[in-house]
Design a protein around this motif. Structure first.
Motif, PDB file in Angstrom:
ATOM      1  N   TYR A  90      70.190  54.329  41.247  1.00  0.00           N
ATOM      2  CA  TYR A  90      69.460  53.425  42.139  1.00  0.00           C
ATOM      3  C   TYR A  90      68.062  53.980  42.366  1.00  0.00           C
ATOM      4  CZ  TYR A  90      68.370  50.505  46.230  1.00  0.00           C
ATOM      5  OH  TYR A  90      67.798  49.611  47.091  1.00  0.00           O
ATOM      6  N   CYS A 146      64.545  53.374  44.663  1.00  0.00           N
ATOM      7  CA  CYS A 146      63.880  52.679  45.764  1.00  0.00           C
ATOM      8  C   CYS A 146      62.620  51.999  45.227  1.00  0.00           C
ATOM      9  CB  CYS A 146      63.494  53.665  46.863  1.00  0.00           C
ATOM     10  SG  CYS A 146      64.825  53.968  48.026  1.00  0.00           S
ATOM     11  N   CYS A 162      68.600  49.411  51.711  1.00  0.00           N
ATOM     12  CA  CYS A 162      68.913  50.130  50.474  1.00  0.00           C
ATOM     13  C   CYS A 162      70.372  50.561  50.427  1.00  0.00           C
ATOM     14  CB  CYS A 162      67.983  51.331  50.312  1.00  0.00           C
ATOM     15  SG  CYS A 162      66.335  50.884  49.693  1.00  0.00           S
ATOM     16  N   SER A 172      72.338  49.111  47.245  1.00  0.00           N
ATOM     17  CA  SER A 172      72.811  50.094  46.264  1.00  0.00           C
ATOM     18  C   SER A 172      74.324  50.051  46.132  1.00  0.00           C
ATOM     19  CB  SER A 172      72.346  51.500  46.640  1.00  0.00           C
ATOM     20  OG  SER A 172      72.876  51.912  47.890  1.00  0.00           O
ATOM     21  N   HIS A 198      70.290  58.756  43.064  1.00  0.00           N
ATOM     22  CA  HIS A 198      69.415  57.930  43.904  1.00  0.00           C
ATOM     23  C   HIS A 198      68.006  58.493  43.770  1.00  0.00           C
ATOM     24  CE1 HIS A 198      67.757  55.683  47.179  1.00  0.00           C
ATOM     25  NE2 HIS A 198      68.923  55.300  47.682  1.00  0.00           N
ATOM     26  N   HIS A 209      65.517  58.270  53.073  1.00  0.00           N
ATOM     27  CA  HIS A 209      66.742  58.709  52.402  1.00  0.00           C
ATOM     28  C   HIS A 209      67.666  59.471  53.345  1.00  0.00           C
ATOM     29  CE1 HIS A 209      64.677  58.347  48.195  1.00  0.00           C
ATOM     30  NE2 HIS A 209      65.027  57.192  48.719  1.00  0.00           N
ATOM     31  N   GLU A 237      69.488  56.785  55.080  1.00  0.00           N
ATOM     32  CA  GLU A 237      70.452  56.147  54.178  1.00  0.00           C
ATOM     33  C   GLU A 237      71.743  56.948  54.099  1.00  0.00           C
ATOM     34  OE1 GLU A 237      69.690  54.266  50.311  1.00  0.00           O
ATOM     35  OE2 GLU A 237      67.608  54.877  50.619  1.00  0.00           O
ATOM     36  N   VAL A 261      76.102  59.548  47.445  1.00  0.00           N
ATOM     37  CA  VAL A 261      75.297  59.841  46.242  1.00  0.00           C
ATOM     38  C   VAL A 261      75.507  61.296  45.825  1.00  0.00           C
ATOM     39  CG1 VAL A 261      72.943  60.041  45.337  1.00  0.00           C
ATOM     40  CG2 VAL A 261      73.537  58.132  46.838  1.00  0.00           C
ATOM     41  N   TRP A 299      70.057  63.463  44.346  1.00  0.00           N
ATOM     42  CA  TRP A 299      68.836  62.826  44.864  1.00  0.00           C
ATOM     43  C   TRP A 299      67.646  63.359  44.075  1.00  0.00           C
ATOM     44  CZ3 TRP A 299      68.778  59.098  48.682  1.00  0.00           C
ATOM     45  CH2 TRP A 299      70.003  58.871  49.326  1.00  0.00           C
TER      46      TRP A 299
END
Length: 245
Positions: free
Chosen positions: A9, A11, A191, A195, A206, A217, A220, A233, A236
């Motif tokens: 995913y 952003c 998001c 996602s 991500h 983030h 998130e 996730v 990152w």
């Protein structure tokens, strides 16, 4: 999660203007990652969103004397034109916040049901103290994260760092109906909803610009782990700022 297939995913941009060089750098960076993963034999599913409802979009609509929806359409088209000209491949899915509002509202309701979020004057906020490891991505504690960062102006929040999941609509502002009244989604929850809708509650990678690490983030992670009871996730990845001159 699956040795043969990578879920990813990215952003995307808030579409209130044409993309700039920094947007190009980030988009190219993660297109290269996608291509490399395919080169070493993995199947890749990449999702890259558009934030198409936002204060900046509403402000631009007033400047241009067109609807916020028309602003979004104008600059989504511009984004694709510019990225296509750079040879960037489009993602497998380009979801938009306005098209996934039901999923966003459902996710917020899940957080309220778990007492991780609360309604206040028609808006809904996530309680950062509900998350045991809030700050783990940026490796800072809550007080350090709050200090020096813009905090949404609502004096009755339980904690200064609590962030908006749902924003009460001002008169004549773009809005959707919800259990908490007319309003629109906060940036961070979009998001998480988009996602997980397209990649599942737990996915591999991500991506985003380094400026997304906090608060976007970080928030998130907190809301997704609380709502979904999943790790969310595995990796990152952040692209750095483009330095000019």
């Amino acid at each position: 999660l699956d040795k043969s297939e990578i879920t990813m995913y990215v952003c995307g941009v808030t579409v209130y203007d044409r993309p700039h060089l920094g947007h190009a750098l980030s988009t190219i960076t993660f297109d290269v990652l996608h291509r490399y993963l395919e080169y070493i034999g993995r199947k890749v599913t990449r999702v890259q969103n558009f934030t198409d409802v936002d204060d900046k979009i509403i402000a631009r609509s007033k400047e241009l004397n067109i609807t916020p929806k028309d602003v979004a359409e104008k600059y989504i088209k511009a984004f694709f034109e510019d990225m296509d000209s750079l040879g960037v491949r489009r993602a497998d899915v380009h979801p938009r916040a306005t098209e996934d509002m039901k999923e966003i509202i459902d996710l917020i309701q899940d957080l309220i049901n778990k007492n991780a979020a609360y309604e206040l004057n028609g808006s809904v906020y996530f309680n950062v103290e509900f998350s045991d490891d809030y700050g783990k991505l940026s490796r800072r504690n809550i007080s350090d994260l709050i200090e020096g960062n813009r905090i949404e102006n609502e004096p009755d929040k339980k904690n200064p760092g609590d962030f908006a999941l749902w924003k009460h609509a001002k008169e004549s502002e773009t809005h959707w109906d919800s259990p908490w009244g007319k309003g629109r989604s906060g940036w961070h929850i979009e998001c998480s909803a988009m996602s997980t809708q397209y990649l599942g509650n737990h996915f591999d990678i991500h991506c985003g610009g380094v400026d997304n690490k906090f608060p976007h983030h970080e928030n998130e992670i907190a809301q997704s782990v609380c709502a979904l009871d999943e790790s969310f996730v595995n990796y990152w990845l952040h692209s750095e700022f483009l330095m000019v001159e």
